[in-house]
Design an enzyme around this catalytic site. Structure first.
Site, PDB file in Angstrom:
ATOM      1  N   ILE A  89      36.331  40.458  40.193  1.00  0.00           N
ATOM      2  CA  ILE A  89      35.696  41.717  39.321  1.00  0.00           C
ATOM      3  C   ILE A  89      36.523  41.386  37.959  1.00  0.00           C
ATOM      4  CG2 ILE A  89      37.228  43.617  40.181  1.00  0.00           C
ATOM      5  CD1 ILE A  89      35.057  45.600  39.307  1.00  0.00           C
ATOM      6  N   SER A  90      35.751  41.088  36.825  1.00  0.00           N
ATOM      7  CA  SER A  90      36.415  40.881  35.486  1.00  0.00           C
ATOM      8  C   SER A  90      37.433  41.997  35.266  1.00  0.00           C
ATOM      9  CB  SER A  90      35.455  40.584  34.400  1.00  0.00           C
ATOM     10  OG  SER A  90      34.671  39.433  34.727  1.00  0.00           O
ATOM     11  N   GLN A  91      38.373  41.779  34.354  1.00  0.00           N
ATOM     12  CA  GLN A  91      39.276  42.714  33.905  1.00  0.00           C
ATOM     13  C   GLN A  91      38.696  43.574  32.554  1.00  0.00           C
ATOM     14  OE1 GLN A  91      42.668  40.561  32.260  1.00  0.00           O
ATOM     15  NE2 GLN A  91      43.366  42.463  30.985  1.00  0.00           N
TER      16      GLN A  91
END
Ligand code: SAH
Length: 216
Positions: free
Chosen positions: A63-65
């Site tokens: 999951i993207s930052q």
């Protein structure tokens, strides 16, 4: 204090931190404040939801930052009613933030497991408007083009040419570009006319690789 209240407080803190770090539109921060990131994570990871970090999800992806999500949306220039194509739905977090912003979201994922999980996650929080597709993002969604913006959330070795042609004139593609196994350069390509594209770069980043084909 209930768990839900605890998460609201943690989320607000994270968004305050992002506001201090970036001078982006308040709409982006409001949208991030409204999306419960903890509901997009694997069981046992929820306590880390509101740290500014990427985290592992199913199928060996991430999951993207939050910083990255804010930056990609900022660079895309996307706002309410705009039509946006996301390549790499993952668990659907950024999809949710874009939908919360009021954009009309189309998103493509090549891992079937994530394609299914993202739909479940989005409908669980009552965001069932984004259209999620199972397929190879290199092909884009020509049947729904042109898009005001295309946000690629995986690292491409070279510029995905077919996607460029799915941008409207004046539209922007935000894409991490770099050789496999190395850091990528966050790149913005603006379609300035039918055949002309303008490229700018926005620092180093690190995304999972953009892969060809699909994974059933
Ligand atoms: N937008 C997500 C990021 C997920 S990570 C978020 O909000 O967290 C990037 C995703 O891109 C992975 O799920 C990976 O499977 C997907 N991906 C990689 N190559 C792809 C391709 N060619 N087409 C579509 N999705 C792709």
């Amino acid at each position: 204090m209930s768990k839900a209240e605890l998460y609201i407080g943690m989320r607000r803190k994270m968004v305050e931190y992002l506001k201090g770090k970036f001078s982006y539109s308040p709409n982006i921060f409001d949208a991030m404040n409204a999306v419960p990131r903890h509901l997009f994570l694997e069981a046992g990871m929820e306590h880390l939801s509101y740290e500014d970090k990427p985290l592992p999800i199913a199928a060996g992806q991430t999951i993207s930052q939050p910083s990255t999500v804010a930056t990609q949306i900022h660079l895309s220039g996307i706002g309410k009613w705009d039509k946006v194509l996301e390549i790499g739905t993952g668990c659907g977090y950024q999809t949710a933030v874009l939908a919360q912003l009021g954009a009309r979201v189309y998103s493509v994922e090549r891992q079937r497991e994530l394609y299914i999980a993202a739909q479940k996650n989005l409908s669980r929080i009552g965001l069932d408007k984004p259209l999620i597709f199972f397929g190879d993002g290199y092909r884009g969604l020509p049947q729904f083009a042109p898009f005001k913006a295309i946000i690629v959330t995986c690292g491409a070795e070279t510029l995905p040419q077919e996607l460029l042609l799915q941008l409207e004139i004046g539209g922007k593609m935000v894409v991490p570009i770099g050789a496999s196994g190395e850091e990528q350069t966050l790149t913005v390509i603006e379609r300035v006319s039918d055949k002309e594209f303008n490229r700018t770069t926005h620092g180093k980043c690190s995304f999972v690789p953009m892969l060809e084909g699909t994974n059933r």
